[in-house]
Design a protein around this motif. Structure first.
Motif, PDB file in Angstrom:
ATOM      1  N   PHE A 161      -1.375   2.104  -5.645  1.00  0.00           N
ATOM      2  CA  PHE A 161      -1.711   1.025  -4.703  1.00  0.00           C
ATOM      3  C   PHE A 161      -2.420   1.656  -3.503  1.00  0.00           C
ATOM      4  CE2 PHE A 161       0.036  -3.351  -3.318  1.00  0.00           C
ATOM      5  CZ  PHE A 161      -1.010  -3.557  -2.427  1.00  0.00           C
TER       6      PHE A 161
ATOM      7  N   SER B 181       0.824  -1.200   0.000  1.00  0.00           N
ATOM      8  CA  SER B 181       0.000   0.000   0.000  1.00  0.00           C
ATOM      9  C   SER B 181       0.865   1.260   0.000  1.00  0.00           C
ATOM     10  CB  SER B 181      -0.916   0.000   1.223  1.00  0.00           C
ATOM     11  OG  SER B 181      -1.798   1.091   1.196  1.00  0.00           O
TER      12      SER B 181
ATOM     13  N   GLN C 230      -2.265  -4.410 -10.843  1.00  0.00           N
ATOM     14  CA  GLN C 230      -3.675  -4.139 -11.102  1.00  0.00           C
ATOM     15  C   GLN C 230      -4.180  -4.913 -12.317  1.00  0.00           C
ATOM     16  OE1 GLN C 230      -3.064   0.108 -11.311  1.00  0.00           O
ATOM     17  NE2 GLN C 230      -4.109   0.464  -9.354  1.00  0.00           N
TER      18      GLN C 230
ATOM     19  N   VAL D 170      -7.065  -1.383  -3.931  1.00  0.00           N
ATOM     20  CA  VAL D 170      -6.143  -2.427  -4.369  1.00  0.00           C
ATOM     21  C   VAL D 170      -5.729  -3.284  -3.178  1.00  0.00           C
ATOM     22  CG1 VAL D 170      -3.870  -2.904  -5.352  1.00  0.00           C
ATOM     23  CG2 VAL D 170      -5.306  -1.103  -6.330  1.00  0.00           C
ATOM     24  N   ASN D 171      -5.499  -2.660  -2.043  1.00  0.00           N
ATOM     25  CA  ASN D 171      -5.132  -3.397  -0.843  1.00  0.00           C
ATOM     26  C   ASN D 171      -6.219  -4.399  -0.464  1.00  0.00           C
ATOM     27  OD1 ASN D 171      -3.334  -3.791   1.539  1.00  0.00           O
ATOM     28  ND2 ASN D 171      -5.107  -3.011   2.645  1.00  0.00           N
TER      29      ASN D 171
ATOM     30  N   THR E 168     -10.034  -3.975 -11.276  1.00  0.00           N
ATOM     31  CA  THR E 168      -9.693  -2.681 -10.701  1.00  0.00           C
ATOM     32  C   THR E 168      -9.200  -1.754 -11.794  1.00  0.00           C
ATOM     33  OG1 THR E 168      -8.343  -1.558  -9.024  1.00  0.00           O
ATOM     34  CG2 THR E 168      -7.328  -3.410 -10.174  1.00  0.00           C
TER      35      THR E 168
ATOM     36  N   LEU F 262      -4.499  -8.633 -11.291  1.00  0.00           N
ATOM     37  CA  LEU F 262      -5.683  -8.812 -10.446  1.00  0.00           C
ATOM     38  C   LEU F 262      -6.938  -8.867 -11.314  1.00  0.00           C
ATOM     39  CD1 LEU F 262      -4.910  -6.397  -7.463  1.00  0.00           C
ATOM     40  CD2 LEU F 262      -5.297  -8.875  -7.276  1.00  0.00           C
ATOM     41  N   THR F 263      -6.997  -7.992 -12.307  1.00  0.00           N
ATOM     42  CA  THR F 263      -8.139  -7.980 -13.220  1.00  0.00           C
ATOM     43  C   THR F 263      -8.215  -9.278 -14.014  1.00  0.00           C
ATOM     44  OG1 THR F 263      -8.032  -5.562 -13.405  1.00  0.00           O
ATOM     45  CG2 THR F 263      -9.213  -6.748 -15.147  1.00  0.00           C
TER      46      THR F 263
END
Length: 356
Positions: free
Chosen positions: A323, A296, A307, A327-328, A317, A310-311
């Motif tokens: 961050f 973070s 990001q 996102v955290n 996101t 993660l997507t």
């Protein structure tokens, strides 16, 4: 046994492949002498609440000679819990009943969360005995000779989850040990029938699966598994993540997911600068030098890589390079799902799971 075609081994140069790092060294082929392997945990039909088979199970007085890898084609869920795995097993059995089959077709199922489950009744006890074979219903013309393993998910364009992959290696190594088979006994459904199963990407990983199983049988450490990216790999979200990481290391390339000559040059430059083999192939050793520990408050291209990935993993996101709190929260949710340390810090293990 059906002789394996050249395409069974030739997919290494196409699509997404895999490599491993053991003790800091990248390994792509290990073939020492075979040794005893650990018995994986397998949930029985009783454990996951199977209905009774419609007819008696046919147990053949012979050992199987091959292992067939399948995918279920279910959506790639992010529910990695045991309860979800059991739900999938029950759904598969009911689906197979609806086809007029006496029970689940395959002998074993592995969920995306890495839970191994007995499929057809008696498959577990017969496997433990190591002398007989439960006849399944998973590939026409080969049910009397081959064990079937269903991998939960759809793997045409993405790799299986890391928990699933690790348990697939462990289960197949155990099956090989019990029946005296080698890793060459592993085939994809499409090798024996006209089908796209087990998906283009999972099928392309079968050479690496054989290597990992062979290493496990030999008593060696399989190490961390990473996807392999190379020039002309079809455009993917993972390739875009890799490009963002290269940008974070100073490369002046576009993060568009297309692995072209510019990306290959950037990869080679990065490899040279970091004492790696400069071949332009992003394997385990390159990944582990390329990733950055993120937390973070961080900003920049490496956060965009996070990001984006993660997507890709269905934790969508905005890709803005910041961050922040959102996102955290997503990182912690992902870590919880993958049974990792939930600290919001994206280090080696989190990146490894994100890449798979």
């Amino acid at each position: 046994m059906k002789k394996l075609s050249r395409r069974t081994f030739g997919k290494l140069s196409l699509g997404v492949a895999m490599s491993v790092v053991v003790g800091g060294t990248e390994l792509r082929l290990l073939r020492p002498a075979y040794a005893a392997v650990a018995t994986p945990a397998i949930d029985s039909t009783t454990a996951w609440g199977a209905a009774a088979a419609k007819e008696p199970i046919n147990v053949l007085n012979q050992k199987p000679i091959g292992i067939v890898v399948h995918h279920t084609t279910n959506p790639n869920t992010n529910d990695f819990t045991r309860n979800k795995a059991w739900q999938v097993a029950r759904q598969i059995q009911q689906s197979h009943f609806n086809r007029g089959w006496i029970d689940t077709g395959q002998q074993f199922t592995i969920s995306r969360g890495g839970w191994i489950m007995e499929g057809r009744h008696q498959s577990l006890s017969i496997l433990q005995g190591g002398t007989k074979h439960v006849q399944g219903a998973h590939v026409d013309g080969h049910n009397e000779t081959h064990i079937g393993i269903e991998c939960e998910g759809l793997y045409m364009n993405v790799t299986p989850s890391l928990p699933l992959w690790n348990k697939l290696v462990a289960l197949i190594a155990y099956i090989c040990q019990q029946y005296g088979l080698t890793a060459n006994a592993i085939v994809g459904h499409r090798d024996l029938d006209s089908t796209s199963c087990p998906g283009d990407t999972l099928y392309s990983l079968l050479p690496q699966l054989r290597t990992a199983v062979d290493t496990t049988l030999s008593g060696g450490a399989v190490g961390r598994m990473w996807p392999i990216l190379r020039r002309n790999t079809p455009a993917t979200g993972l390739a875009k993540t890799m490009q963002y990481l290269l940008r974070a290391r100073g490369a002046t390339i576009t993060a568009d997911g297309a692995f072209g000559p510019g990306t290959e040059t950037a990869v080679k430059s990065f490899q040279t600068a970091n004492g790696l083999t400069s071949d332009g192939v992003v394997g385990a050793a390159t990944w582990e030098k390329l990733i950055m520990t993120l937390r973070s408050g961080d900003t920049g291209e490496a956060v965009k890589a996070l990001q984006n990935q993660l997507t890709v993993q269905s934790y969508p996101t905005t890709i803005d390079g910041s961050f922040g709190t959102g996102v955290n929260t997503l990182v912690r949710a992902f870590q919880t799902n993958r049974q990792l340390t939930v600290d919001g810090v994206v280090g080696l293990n989190s990146w490894n799971n994100l890449a798979m």
